[in-house]
Design a protein around this motif. Sequence first.
Motif: not given
Length: 382
Positions: A159, A280-281, A284, A307
């Motif tokens: 991320p 997290w996908e 994304v 996010g």
Amino acid sequence: MNVSPSPSAASGGRAPTIGVEEEFFLVDPRTRLIVPAGPRVAARAAGAVGDLVTKEFALCQVEGRTPPCGSARELRQELERVRGALVTAAREEGVRLCASGTAVLQGPGPAEVADHPRYRAGTLQYRSMLDDFAISALHVHVHLPDRELAVLTGNHLRPWLPLLIALSANSPYHRGCDTGYASWRAVIRSRFPCLGPPPHAASWQEHERLAVLIADTEAMLDAGMPFWDLRPNPRLPTLEIRAMDVLQDLDDTVAVAVLLRALVVTAAAAAEGGDPGPAWEGEVLRAACWRAARDGWSGEGFDARTGLMRPLDDLAGELVDFVRPALEDFGDLEEVTALFRRLAERGDGATRQRAAATGGSGTAAVVDGLVSATAGSYGGQG
């Protein structure tokens, strides 16, 4: 790059070693166009620093890499030595070394590439996608020999990739045009299905399984050597972070490297404690990386924990607080806080490139500014 063994700081040992790879363009000092001088410059520089320099996929590029370093001071000394050798060798070959993520000025047609079996296989597989794939990156290696732990640590780092793209953005120009993006290099890379954030994987075995599945589609050249933005290096006992544009200033490179070491150590400790990291996908994260490539270090960025999009200065402060214990343990806190002060004061590399174009003779001034910044205090512009 050889990375000597060192205990994981996440397990209570000393600071893990770090190593850096920097890719550079070679430009004609008169036309400012990229030129295919890489093999000549690399061979000449090798006389001073041996295998710490090498030619690249595109003949207009060279790579410098450091040995494993235990401290920011040692890393700076090695970067100065390797960059200095390349700056000198380039000048002696009648060209200049240029740290930009993309070629500011380039003649018609694709850049010339080396005649190597792997490169030929890539051209066969990806075809015209490789026509403008001459791009220059900064790669940082952090010693982490446990493959399982490296994958789990990478889950925590995924991320943060948009923030790393934003702070390193240094490629707004491509073939003489302002792309409107801060990191056009990141956009070029995002066209490839096998580049960008790695998938979240619960284990080293799952990481390998996903690589094999993707390679079977021919979207990846070799399952044993994935080119994701984070990876346990296929040949070295390191976690390698590959998301960044090459940086103009050596001080920024040092600061990014020690910041990433602190982030890896902090994340590894969490992974060892059983924290799986935020899952997290991929869609994304790819979207957040695109936003970072467009805007660079301006406006807002992706908050790795929530996010949400938030001011980048706020995210920078929270990242420093998150890794502060490791930064303090390794004596790197001032290096990193100084990096974020510079970003707040002068912006990212893309901002500086555009300022050079506005204040000088367009893209020629951009190249001249990059050459001067790359040479720093150990060679000048020549």
